[in-house]
Design a protein around this motif. Structure first.
Motif, PDB file in Angstrom:
ATOM      1  N   ASN A  53       0.826  -1.207   0.000  1.00  0.00           N
ATOM      2  CA  ASN A  53       0.000   0.000   0.000  1.00  0.00           C
ATOM      3  C   ASN A  53       0.862   1.259   0.000  1.00  0.00           C
ATOM      4  OD1 ASN A  53      -2.339  -1.597   0.116  1.00  0.00           O
ATOM      5  ND2 ASN A  53      -2.241  -1.690   2.364  1.00  0.00           N
ATOM      6  N   GLU A  54       0.268   2.345  -0.468  1.00  0.00           N
ATOM      7  CA  GLU A  54       0.962   3.627  -0.507  1.00  0.00           C
ATOM      8  C   GLU A  54       0.776   4.351   0.827  1.00  0.00           C
ATOM      9  OE1 GLU A  54       1.362   7.549  -3.429  1.00  0.00           O
ATOM     10  OE2 GLU A  54      -0.294   6.139  -3.675  1.00  0.00           O
ATOM     11  N   ASN A  55       1.845   4.973   1.314  1.00  0.00           N
ATOM     12  CA  ASN A  55       1.815   5.737   2.559  1.00  0.00           C
ATOM     13  C   ASN A  55       2.111   7.195   2.217  1.00  0.00           C
ATOM     14  OD1 ASN A  55       2.446   6.973   5.048  1.00  0.00           O
ATOM     15  ND2 ASN A  55       3.037   5.003   5.931  1.00  0.00           N
ATOM     16  N   ASN A  56       1.136   8.105   2.501  1.00  0.00           N
ATOM     17  CA  ASN A  56       1.264   9.516   2.127  1.00  0.00           C
ATOM     18  C   ASN A  56       1.758  10.393   3.270  1.00  0.00           C
ATOM     19  OD1 ASN A  56       0.333   9.219  -0.591  1.00  0.00           O
ATOM     20  ND2 ASN A  56      -1.749   9.015   0.194  1.00  0.00           N
ATOM     21  N   ASN A  57       2.166   9.798   4.372  1.00  0.00           N
ATOM     22  CA  ASN A  57       2.685  10.567   5.497  1.00  0.00           C
ATOM     23  C   ASN A  57       4.169  10.866   5.277  1.00  0.00           C
ATOM     24  OD1 ASN A  57       0.200  10.443   6.890  1.00  0.00           O
ATOM     25  ND2 ASN A  57       0.727   8.389   7.652  1.00  0.00           N
ATOM     26  N   GLU A  58       4.542  12.111   5.456  1.00  0.00           N
ATOM     27  CA  GLU A  58       5.934  12.503   5.253  1.00  0.00           C
ATOM     28  C   GLU A  58       6.813  11.856   6.324  1.00  0.00           C
ATOM     29  OE1 GLU A  58       8.674  16.553   5.132  1.00  0.00           O
ATOM     30  OE2 GLU A  58       6.568  16.647   4.506  1.00  0.00           O
ATOM     31  N   THR A  59       7.965  11.374   5.906  1.00  0.00           N
ATOM     32  CA  THR A  59       8.898  10.728   6.822  1.00  0.00           C
ATOM     33  C   THR A  59      10.315  11.001   6.338  1.00  0.00           C
ATOM     34  OG1 THR A  59       9.478   8.627   7.892  1.00  0.00           O
ATOM     35  CG2 THR A  59       8.892   8.532   5.567  1.00  0.00           C
ATOM     36  N   ARG A  60      11.267  10.482   7.028  1.00  0.00           N
ATOM     37  CA  ARG A  60      12.661  10.706   6.644  1.00  0.00           C
ATOM     38  C   ARG A  60      13.470   9.422   6.827  1.00  0.00           C
ATOM     39  NH1 ARG A  60      15.997  13.619  11.459  1.00  0.00           N
ATOM     40  NH2 ARG A  60      15.109  12.441  13.206  1.00  0.00           N
ATOM     41  N   LEU A  61      14.605   9.407   6.161  1.00  0.00           N
ATOM     42  CA  LEU A  61      15.526   8.283   6.293  1.00  0.00           C
ATOM     43  C   LEU A  61      16.296   8.425   7.608  1.00  0.00           C
ATOM     44  CD1 LEU A  61      17.147   5.846   5.108  1.00  0.00           C
ATOM     45  CD2 LEU A  61      18.634   7.535   4.029  1.00  0.00           C
ATOM     46  N   THR A  62      16.313   7.372   8.403  1.00  0.00           N
ATOM     47  CA  THR A  62      16.983   7.451   9.709  1.00  0.00           C
ATOM     48  C   THR A  62      17.995   6.331   9.943  1.00  0.00           C
ATOM     49  OG1 THR A  62      15.165   6.220  10.741  1.00  0.00           O
ATOM     50  CG2 THR A  62      15.052   8.642  10.795  1.00  0.00           C
ATOM     51  N   LYS A  63      17.996   5.293   9.119  1.00  0.00           N
ATOM     52  CA  LYS A  63      18.875   4.162   9.425  1.00  0.00           C
ATOM     53  C   LYS A  63      19.553   3.641   8.161  1.00  0.00           C
ATOM     54  CE  LYS A  63      19.009  -0.314  11.783  1.00  0.00           C
ATOM     55  NZ  LYS A  63      18.229  -1.354  12.508  1.00  0.00           N
TER      56      LYS A  63
ATOM     57  N   LEU B 295      13.303   3.851   6.805  1.00  0.00           N
ATOM     58  CA  LEU B 295      12.690   5.130   7.130  1.00  0.00           C
ATOM     59  C   LEU B 295      12.388   5.225   8.628  1.00  0.00           C
ATOM     60  CD1 LEU B 295      10.217   5.284   4.106  1.00  0.00           C
ATOM     61  CD2 LEU B 295      12.400   6.503   4.335  1.00  0.00           C
ATOM     62  N   GLU B 296      12.043   6.436   9.050  1.00  0.00           N
ATOM     63  CA  GLU B 296      11.796   6.690  10.468  1.00  0.00           C
ATOM     64  C   GLU B 296      10.613   5.892  10.997  1.00  0.00           C
ATOM     65  OE1 GLU B 296      11.741  10.657  13.339  1.00  0.00           O
ATOM     66  OE2 GLU B 296      10.927  10.796  11.305  1.00  0.00           O
ATOM     67  N   ASN B 297       9.632   5.633  10.146  1.00  0.00           N
ATOM     68  CA  ASN B 297       8.444   4.887  10.578  1.00  0.00           C
ATOM     69  C   ASN B 297       8.641   3.376  10.547  1.00  0.00           C
ATOM     70  OD1 ASN B 297       8.394   4.327   7.850  1.00  0.00           O
ATOM     71  ND2 ASN B 297       6.562   5.548   7.402  1.00  0.00           N
ATOM     72  N   GLY B 298       9.846   2.927  10.236  1.00  0.00           N
ATOM     73  CA  GLY B 298      10.139   1.498  10.230  1.00  0.00           C
ATOM     74  C   GLY B 298      10.020   0.830   8.885  1.00  0.00           C
ATOM     75  N   ASN B 299       9.403   1.515   7.917  1.00  0.00           N
ATOM     76  CA  ASN B 299       9.297   0.940   6.577  1.00  0.00           C
ATOM     77  C   ASN B 299      10.636   1.091   5.841  1.00  0.00           C
ATOM     78  OD1 ASN B 299       6.584   0.280   6.914  1.00  0.00           O
ATOM     79  ND2 ASN B 299       5.902   2.300   6.197  1.00  0.00           N
ATOM     80  N   PRO B 300      10.982   0.132   4.993  1.00  0.00           N
ATOM     81  CA  PRO B 300      12.263   0.223   4.277  1.00  0.00           C
ATOM     82  C   PRO B 300      12.206   1.223   3.130  1.00  0.00           C
ATOM     83  CG  PRO B 300      11.094  -1.769   3.628  1.00  0.00           C
ATOM     84  CD  PRO B 300      10.288  -1.146   4.726  1.00  0.00           C
ATOM     85  N   LEU B 301      13.344   1.856   2.858  1.00  0.00           N
ATOM     86  CA  LEU B 301      13.481   2.724   1.694  1.00  0.00           C
ATOM     87  C   LEU B 301      14.104   1.972   0.530  1.00  0.00           C
ATOM     88  CD1 LEU B 301      13.490   5.486   0.246  1.00  0.00           C
ATOM     89  CD2 LEU B 301      15.739   5.910   1.306  1.00  0.00           C
ATOM     90  N   LEU B 302      15.085   1.102   0.817  1.00  0.00           N
ATOM     91  CA  LEU B 302      15.764   0.340  -0.231  1.00  0.00           C
ATOM     92  C   LEU B 302      15.943  -1.096   0.251  1.00  0.00           C
ATOM     93  CD1 LEU B 302      17.336   0.104  -2.913  1.00  0.00           C
ATOM     94  CD2 LEU B 302      19.382   0.909  -1.701  1.00  0.00           C
ATOM     95  N   VAL B 303      15.476  -2.044  -0.565  1.00  0.00           N
ATOM     96  CA  VAL B 303      15.601  -3.464  -0.232  1.00  0.00           C
ATOM     97  C   VAL B 303      16.228  -4.184  -1.413  1.00  0.00           C
ATOM     98  CG1 VAL B 303      13.590  -3.401   1.304  1.00  0.00           C
ATOM     99  CG2 VAL B 303      13.305  -4.075  -1.105  1.00  0.00           C
TER     100      VAL B 303
END
Length: 645
Positions: free
Chosen positions: A407-417, A457-465
Motif C-alpha cells: 500500500n501507498e503511505n502519504n505521510n511525510e517521513t525521513r531516512l533514519t537508518k 525510514l523513520e516509521n520502520g518501513n524500508p526505503l531500499l531493499v
C-alpha cells in the motif's frame, strides 16, 4: 582377551584352541595296536636279557620324542597366539595409535636438528617398528592402517602444505581411523601456532592424547605482509609493499620486483617497526604481472608475493526513463569507469539488454509485458536491476516484475537508518554515523517479500531493499517528492550497486580462502575458462552468465603464482595472482602444557614418545621366546634320534 593368574595376555587367543589337537598323537601313542610277532630262538639267557633291555630303551626313546614333538607344537601355537605379560594397571588390549603430522609451511623452520617436518619424519622412521601397521593424518594426505615400511617413501617425499587442518578436524579424522572403541591414542606433532585455535575440549576423553610441540630455534622472521597499488599519473603507478618483521631489526633488506620474469626494480627497506611500507614506482602499463621477492635466509614461503594489474573493466549501465530523471545518474556513472546509456520505455532495443551489467528502471509509469519478460531473463543470467517507482505508476506492472510493493503511505517521513553491515555500505564509512542529516520523503510504498533492507525510514518501513540481484526503492526520487538527490548518500549507493554487478579483479587472491572472481567474457556453448601457469592447467568451478563468467576457487590452485585465464587454445588478456596465506608467518605459539589433564599429556620429543611406546611393547612381548624354545626342542629331538640307541 584371556587373563591368566600370572597376568599373561594373548593377542590371538582363539589360536589356543588348536592345543586340543595335541591329544591325537598322545592317544595314538598310548593305545597303539601294534602287535609283536614271536620268533623261536635258541634259549640262551643273555639273549633274553638283551631283548628286555632293547624294548625298555626303545620305549623310553619314543616317550622322549613324543614329549619333544608335543613341546615343539605347543611353542609354535603359543607363538602364533602372541602372548605377553602386563603390569597390574596395563590395559588388556594393545593401544591403537593414530599420528597427526603437521606439514604446514611453518614447519619449514629450522629446529635444533634441521627442518621441523623433516626431523619429525626421520625420528618416526628411525624409532617406530617398520613391520607394524600405523595410521597417519597430515594436512594433505591420510594413511590408514599401513605398514610403516610401505609408506616410508611417501613420508620422506611429503610436501609442505599452504593450509593447515584445524584441530577439530584432526580429531574427526582420527575418529574415522580408530577401529576399536577402547584403548585409543592420538599423537599430534606440530608447532601449535596461535593462528590455529587450540583447546582441550577439542580432544575427547575416551582416548589418550599426546601433544608433541616441535619449535624453531629462532622466533625472528621477516615477511611480505601485503602489496597494493595507489595513486598514479600518466606514466607511473605506485606499488606499495608492506613488510612485517618479528623479534629483529634489520637495515637495507633487498627487495626485487619482476614483471613477466624480467626485473624492473631493485630497492631496499629498513625494518624498524612491526609493519614497514615502501612505495615503488612501476610502469603504468595496461597489464602488470609482478613478482615481489624479499631476501631472507629463513622461511621462504612468505618472502615472495605475486600481484597483477589488468586493464580497468568498464561496466555497462542502462537507465530506462526520461532524460530529466536520468540526469543525476549520468553524473554518477562517469565515462572513466562506466559505459552509461539511457533509453525511454518506448525506445528500447531488447537485443542490447543482455550486453548490460546493470539496468535502472527510473520512475516508469508502466512496464510492458515484453520488457518484464526480458528483464526476468536478464536477472536470471546474473544482471543487476534497480527499480525506482513512479509516484503515479502502475503498481500492478511493478509487482508483475518483482512482487514487493504494498500500500501507498502519504505521510511525510525521513531516512533514519543505514544498514552498515550490508555489502553495499560495508566499506563506505570509516565509522557508523549518528548525526547525519538524512533526507525526507513526502510519500512512499510499503514493501514486502524482501530479503534484506539497506535503508530504513523513520516509521520502520524500508526505503531500499534487495532480493538477490534485484534492488528496489520504495519511493520516487524526483525533487518534488524528496531531497535524496542532494544527499551525499546517493552517490555511494548507486555506485556500489553498479560495482556489485561485476566484481573487479583485485591485485591478488589468497589460496585456501573462497574467492569469487568475475571475468567479463561471453562464452559460447560448451566453452569453459581454464587457469594456466606454465605446464600446469586446471579448470576451476565456474558459473557462466550472459556477459560474464564467475570463477570460484578455494584450495586450487595449490601453488602461488601468476595464472593466465585461457579459453580453449588461446589466452585471454586476464591474469590472476594467487598467494599463500601469510598467517603462519606470525611466530607465536600455544602453551600446550596448560592443556594437560587426565587424558591429555605433552612432550617436546618425538623420539622419547615413540621409545616409551616401544618399551612397554618390548617388555611384554613373549612370542619370540616361544619360537626360540621351539627351535631348541627341535634340536633336542634331532640329538635323540642320532645318539639315543
Amino acid at each position: 582377551m584371556i587373563y591368566l593368574s600370572c597376568k599373561m595376555q594373548f593377542n590371538n587367543p582363539n589360536i589356543l584352541y588348536v592345543l586340543f589337537a595335541l591329544l591325537i598323537p598322545i592317544i595314538v601313542h598310548l593305545f597303539q595296536l601294534r602287535k609283536f610277532q614271536k620268533t623261536d630262538f635258541t634259549n640262551v639267557k643273555f639273549l633274553k636279557e638283551l631283548v628286555v633291555k632293547t624294548r625298555k630303551s626303545s620305549l623310553l626313546k619314543k616317550w622322549l620324542l613324543l614329549a619333544c614333538r608335543l613341546l615343539i607344537f605347543v611353542c609354535i601355537i603359543l607363538a602364533f597366539s602372541e602372548p605377553y605379560f602386563t603390569q597390574k594397571d596395563t590395559p588388556l588390549q594393545k593401544p591403537e595409535t593414530v599420528f597427526y603430522i603437521d606439514n604446514s609451511f611453518s614447519n619449514q623452520e629450522k629446529g635444533g636438528k634441521g627442518e621441523l617436518l623433516k626431523v619429525t619424519i626421520q625420528e618416526l622412521l628411525e624409532n617406530y617398528p617398520n613391520d607394524e601397521k600405523i595410521s597417519i593424518i597430515t594436512n594433505t594426505r591420510t594413511f590408514k592402517n599401513k605398514i610403516l615400511s610401505d609408506i616410508k617413501t611417501d613420508l620422506i617425499d611429503l610436501e609442505y602444505s599452504p593450509y593447515q587442518l584445524d584441530y577439530k578436524s584432526v580429531t574427526l579424522k582420527a575418529e574415522q581411523l580408530f577401529k576399536s572403541k577402547v584403548n585409543k591414542r592420538l599423537i599430534c606433532i606440530s608447532d601449535f601456532q596461535k593462528n590455529n585455535t587450540l583447546d582441550s575440549s577439542y580432544f575427547k576423553s575416551d582416548y589418550n592424547t599426546k601433544l608433541i610441540q616441535v619449535l624453531p630455534v629462532s622466533k625472528s622472521n621477516i615477511s611480505i605482509d601485503s602489496a597494493y597499488f595507489s595513486t598514479h599519473n600518466t606514466t607511473n603507478t605506485h606499488l606499495n609493499i608492506v613488510v612485517k618483521k618479528q623479534h629483529c631489526a634489520l637495515k637495507n633488506v633487498p627487495i626485487s620486483i619482476y614483471n613477466n620474469d624480467s626485473i624492473i626494480s631493485k630497492t631496499a627497506i629498513d625494518l624498524k617497526d612491526d609493519l614497514n611500507t615502501i612505495s615503488v614506482s612501476v610502469p603504468n602499463a595496461t597489464n602488470l604481472n609482478l613478482k615481489i621477492q624479499l631476501t631472507d635466509q629463513k622461511c621462504v614461503f612468505d618472502n615472495t608475493i605475486f600481484v597483477s594489474k589488468s586493464k580497468p573493466i568498464k561496466q555497462h549501465v542502462l537507465a530506462i526513463g526520461s532524460a530529466g530523471n536520468n540526469q543525476f545518474l549520468s553524473k554518477i556513472y562517469t565515462t572513466d569507469e562506466f559505459i552509461f546509456k539511457q533509453n525511454t520505455s518506448s525506445n528500447i532495443d531488447f537485443s542490447t539488454l543482455e550486453n548490460q551489467h546493470i539496468i535502472i528502471l527510473n520512475e516508469l509509469k508502466s512496464i510492458s509485458v515484453a520488457l518484464i519478460k526480458n528483464l526476468n531473463t536478464f536477472s536470471k543470467n546474473g544482471g543487476v536491476i534497480v527499480c525506482i517507482p513512479s509516484d503515479n505508476g502502475n503498481i500492478t506492472d511493478y509487482n508483475n516484475l518483482n512482487n514487493v510493493f504494498g500500500n501507498e503511505n502519504n505521510n511525510e517521513t525521513r531516512l533514519t537508518k543505514i544498514h552498515f553491515s550490508h555489502p553495499i555500505f560495508s566499506n563506505v564509512f570509516e565509522k557508523e554515523i549518528s548525526n547525519f542529516q538524512y533526507p525526507t520523503f513526502k510519500q512512499h510504498y510499503q514493501l514486502k517479500n524482501y530479503q534484506n533492507s539497506l535503508l530504513t525510514l523513520e516509521n520502520g518501513n524500508p526505503l531500499l531493499v534487495n532480493n538477490a540481484n534485484f534492488y528496489t526503492f520504495s519511493t520516487a526520487l524526483n525533487t518534488q517528492n524528496t531531497n535524496f538527490k542532494q544527499a551525499p548518500l546517493i552517490v555511494p549507493t548507486f555506485y556500489n550497486i553498479a560495482k556489485s554487478s561485476l566484481k573487479p579483479v583485485i591485485p591478488y587472491y589468497t589460496i585456501g580462502k573462497e574467492n569469487n572472481i568475475d571475468i567479463p567474457i561471453k562464452l559460447q556453448q560448451d566453452e569453459v575458462l581454464n587457469l594456466k601457469k606454465r605446464n600446469f592447467n586446471f579448470t576451476p568451478l565456474q558459473q557462466i552468465k550472459s556477459e560474464k563468467v564467475t570463477l570460484n576457487t578455494l584450495k586450487t590452485p595449490g601453488e602461488s603464482g601468476l595464472y593466465t585465464i585461457t579459453n580453449r587454445d588461446y589466452e585471454t588478456p586476464y591474469t590472476l595472482a594467487f598467494n599463500y596465506d601469510t598467517s603462519e608467518s606470525i611466530m607465536a605459539y600455544h602453551d600446550i602444557k596448560a592443556l594437560e589433564n587426565d587424558h591429555i599429556k605433552t612432550d617436546t620429543s618425538v623420539t622419547n614418545t615413540i621409545n616409551s611406546i616401544n618399551s612397554v611393547a618390548k617388555v611384554a612381548t613373549l612370542w619370540k621366546w616361544f619360537v626360540i624354545f621351539a627351535v631348541l626342542f627341535l634340536l633336542v629331538e634331532l640329538l635323540i634320534l642320532k645318539y639315543f640307541k
